[in-house]
Design a protein around this motif. Structure first.
Motif, PDB file in Angstrom:
ATOM      1  N   ARG A 242      -2.593  11.841  -4.595  1.00 21.76           N
ATOM      2  CA  ARG A 242      -2.207  13.159  -5.098  1.00 21.76           C
ATOM      3  C   ARG A 242      -0.686  13.202  -5.248  1.00 21.76           C
ATOM      4  N   PRO A 243      -0.166  12.810  -6.404  1.00 23.40           N
ATOM      5  CA  PRO A 243       1.285  12.878  -6.599  1.00 23.40           C
ATOM      6  C   PRO A 243       1.782  14.310  -6.419  1.00 23.40           C
ATOM      7  N   ASN A 244       2.934  14.456  -5.846  1.00 24.82           N
ATOM      8  CA  ASN A 244       3.519  15.778  -5.621  1.00 24.82           C
ATOM      9  C   ASN A 244       4.960  15.758  -6.110  1.00 24.82           C
ATOM     10  N   PRO A 245       5.262  16.463  -7.191  1.00 22.18           N
ATOM     11  CA  PRO A 245       6.622  16.448  -7.728  1.00 22.18           C
ATOM     12  C   PRO A 245       7.652  17.055  -6.788  1.00 22.18           C
ATOM     13  N   ARG A 246       7.188  17.745  -5.753  1.00 23.92           N
ATOM     14  CA  ARG A 246       8.125  18.345  -4.793  1.00 23.92           C
ATOM     15  C   ARG A 246       8.676  17.324  -3.797  1.00 23.92           C
TER      16      ARG A 246
ATOM     17  N   SER B 250       0.272  16.757  -0.743  1.00 23.99           N
ATOM     18  CA  SER B 250       0.922  15.604  -0.116  1.00 23.99           C
ATOM     19  C   SER B 250       2.289  16.032   0.422  1.00 23.99           C
ATOM     20  N   VAL B 251       2.538  15.744   1.697  1.00 23.12           N
ATOM     21  CA  VAL B 251       3.812  16.133   2.299  1.00 23.12           C
ATOM     22  C   VAL B 251       4.695  14.928   2.587  1.00 23.12           C
ATOM     23  N   LEU B 252       4.092  13.746   2.625  1.00 22.84           N
ATOM     24  CA  LEU B 252       4.833  12.529   2.960  1.00 22.84           C
ATOM     25  C   LEU B 252       4.069  11.338   2.403  1.00 22.84           C
TER      26      LEU B 252
ATOM     27  N   HIS C 164       8.816   9.092   0.451  1.00 20.36           N
ATOM     28  CA  HIS C 164       9.024  10.370  -0.217  1.00 20.36           C
ATOM     29  C   HIS C 164       8.509  11.472   0.713  1.00 20.36           C
ATOM     30  N   SER C 165       9.232  12.573   0.782  1.00 15.88           N
ATOM     31  CA  SER C 165       8.867  13.583   1.777  1.00 15.88           C
ATOM     32  C   SER C 165       9.293  14.978   1.348  1.00 15.88           C
ATOM     33  N   LEU C 166       8.521  15.964   1.785  1.00 20.34           N
ATOM     34  CA  LEU C 166       8.979  17.343   1.771  1.00 20.34           C
ATOM     35  C   LEU C 166       9.891  17.551   2.979  1.00 20.34           C
TER      36      LEU C 166
ATOM     37  N   ILE D  29       0.836  -1.202   0.000  1.00 18.16           N
ATOM     38  CA  ILE D  29       0.000   0.000   0.000  1.00 18.16           C
ATOM     39  C   ILE D  29       0.871   1.253   0.000  1.00 18.16           C
ATOM     40  N   THR D  30       0.256   2.343  -0.430  1.00 16.42           N
ATOM     41  CA  THR D  30       0.879   3.666  -0.309  1.00 16.42           C
ATOM     42  C   THR D  30       0.009   4.509   0.606  1.00 16.42           C
ATOM     43  N   MET D  31       0.631   5.029   1.667  1.00 16.45           N
ATOM     44  CA  MET D  31      -0.057   5.909   2.609  1.00 16.45           C
ATOM     45  C   MET D  31       0.413   7.339   2.356  1.00 16.45           C
ATOM     46  N   GLN D  32      -0.531   8.239   2.289  1.00 19.84           N
ATOM     47  CA  GLN D  32      -0.275   9.630   1.912  1.00 19.84           C
ATOM     48  C   GLN D  32      -0.740  10.555   3.043  1.00 19.84           C
TER      49      GLN D  32
END
Length: 375
Positions: A357-361, A101-103, A88-90, A52-55
């Protein structure tokens, strides 16, 4: 006050290799909602091959993100086989928008899913404090000059929160903290001079307390608290005359229930403004009194109920304040985070109203063994 008055940087450098203090019972699920623990057990027994992917995101504010390093350290410390997770994270200090999405964390649910609520809480508290401080710091920035904010939140919350709150305040832009614990994660020490208790020991003699302070702490820059006798201008001048250039500042912390004796001696000023507490007219009068006697070098620090709105009001009026002290208003938790499972085995799968919500950042986080202490 030299260190405190340093120009604040507009960018926050990511601090790494800090020691995060976690309770070892996190591993046992002691701080996780029971339904997460049941879901973990079900995943282990019924769906062991799930992926799973948790956002994580927040829905309400433009904010200053904080808590990502702590949350990642939490996952690395307590997830099962954390080196296999994809994170993946800001960064702490990034500006974020609602629903951004921040993480994201990807892996088998049973590896990390039980940490969801704890991560939400970390991000909510740290981001709320960082954003509150950022807004206060912004309010205290006028005409290109940044007036320092000292974070005095030790008396407004449980002591165990000081290290994290102090770090969040630093991320928000405060470079002065009241306790050593508040500075633990960013490598400084607490600062401060005297409380009312110190003056009380000298039976209200502000000069005697200040002289004793200089004798005991000659390397410190003396900032004397001058509202103990509710006669700010009189006591400020007494200390300035006695201590001369050794007095670097005075702090005014008058209770909002009191009217300083200055106004009782100047009745003609009454009736056009609220004379209670630390008010603009009192600070204007204090600055003039100090300057008239040649004490232009003495800075003025104010504290006691200051928040973003009140600081903005003081700055708009041009009140001659050099530094603000703030506490309780900075600790209000007004930003909540949500963790959602949004992908199942690479396919979108989420509750109605939520989606991936993909976030390129977002940046890839490499696994590393964080230094962790257990309380």
């Amino acid at each position: 006050m030299k260190e405190i008055e340093q120009k604040l940087s507009g960018e926050i450098e990511r601090l790494t290799n800090r020691t995060f203090k976690f309770d070892e019972r996190i591993k046992e699920g002691w701080f996780s909602a029971v339904y997460f623990l049941k879901t973990k057990e079900m995943a282990e027994k019924k769906l062991p091959d799930n992926y799973i992917t948790m956002q994580f995101f927040q829905k309400t504010h433009e904010a200053v993100l904080c808590g990502t390093d702590e949350a990642i350290a939490l996952v690395h410390a307590f997830a099962d086989e954390p080196h296999t997770l994809e994170i993946h994270s800001l960064k702490d200090g990034d500006k974020i928008k609602p629903f951004e999405s921040v993480l994201t964390i990807s892996g088998a649910y049973q590896q990390f899913g039980f940490l969801e609520g704890i991560i939400d809480g970390i991000l909510a508290r740290r981001t709320s404090v960082a954003t509150n401080v950022y807004n206060v710091v912004k309010a205290a920035r006028t005409s290109g000059q940044q007036k320092p904010i000292i974070f005095m939140g030790d008396r407004d919350d449980h002591y165990t929160q000081q290290a994290g709150d102090g770090y969040a305040a630093f991320i928000g832009g405060s470079t002065a903290q009241a306790t050593h614990a508040m500075n633990e994660w960013w490598g400084k020490q607490g600062m401060g001079t005297m409380p009312h208790a110190m003056i009380q020991m000298f039976r209200g003699d502000v000069v005697a307390a200040s002289q004793a302070y200089l004798e005991m702490y000659p390397e410190d820059e003396l900032v004397t608290l001058v509202d103990y006798n509710n006669d700010v201008i009189t006591d400020s001048l007494k200390v300035a005359r006695a201590c001369g250039n050794s007095l670097r500042g005075v702090r005014v912390d008058t209770s909002r229930t009191l009217v300083d004796k200055y106004f009782l001696r100047n009745h003609h000023l009454m009736g056009t403004f609220d004379p209670r507490g630390v008010n603009p007219e009192l600070i204007f009068a204090l600055r003039k009194a100090l300057d008239d006697e040649g004490f232009e070098h003495v800075k003025i620090v104010v504290s006691g109920g200051f928040n973003e709105e009140r600081i903005r009001y003081f700055e708009q009026r041009g009140v001659p304040v050099d530094m603000y002290g703030a506490g309780g208003s900075l600790l209000k938790i007004n930003i909540g985070f949500t963790g959602d499972n949004v992908l199942l085995n690479g396919i979108p799968e989420a509750k109605k109203g939520r989606r991936y919500r993909p976030n390129p950042r977002l940046e890839v986080v490499q696994y590393s063994e964080q230094t962790v202490d257990y309380t």
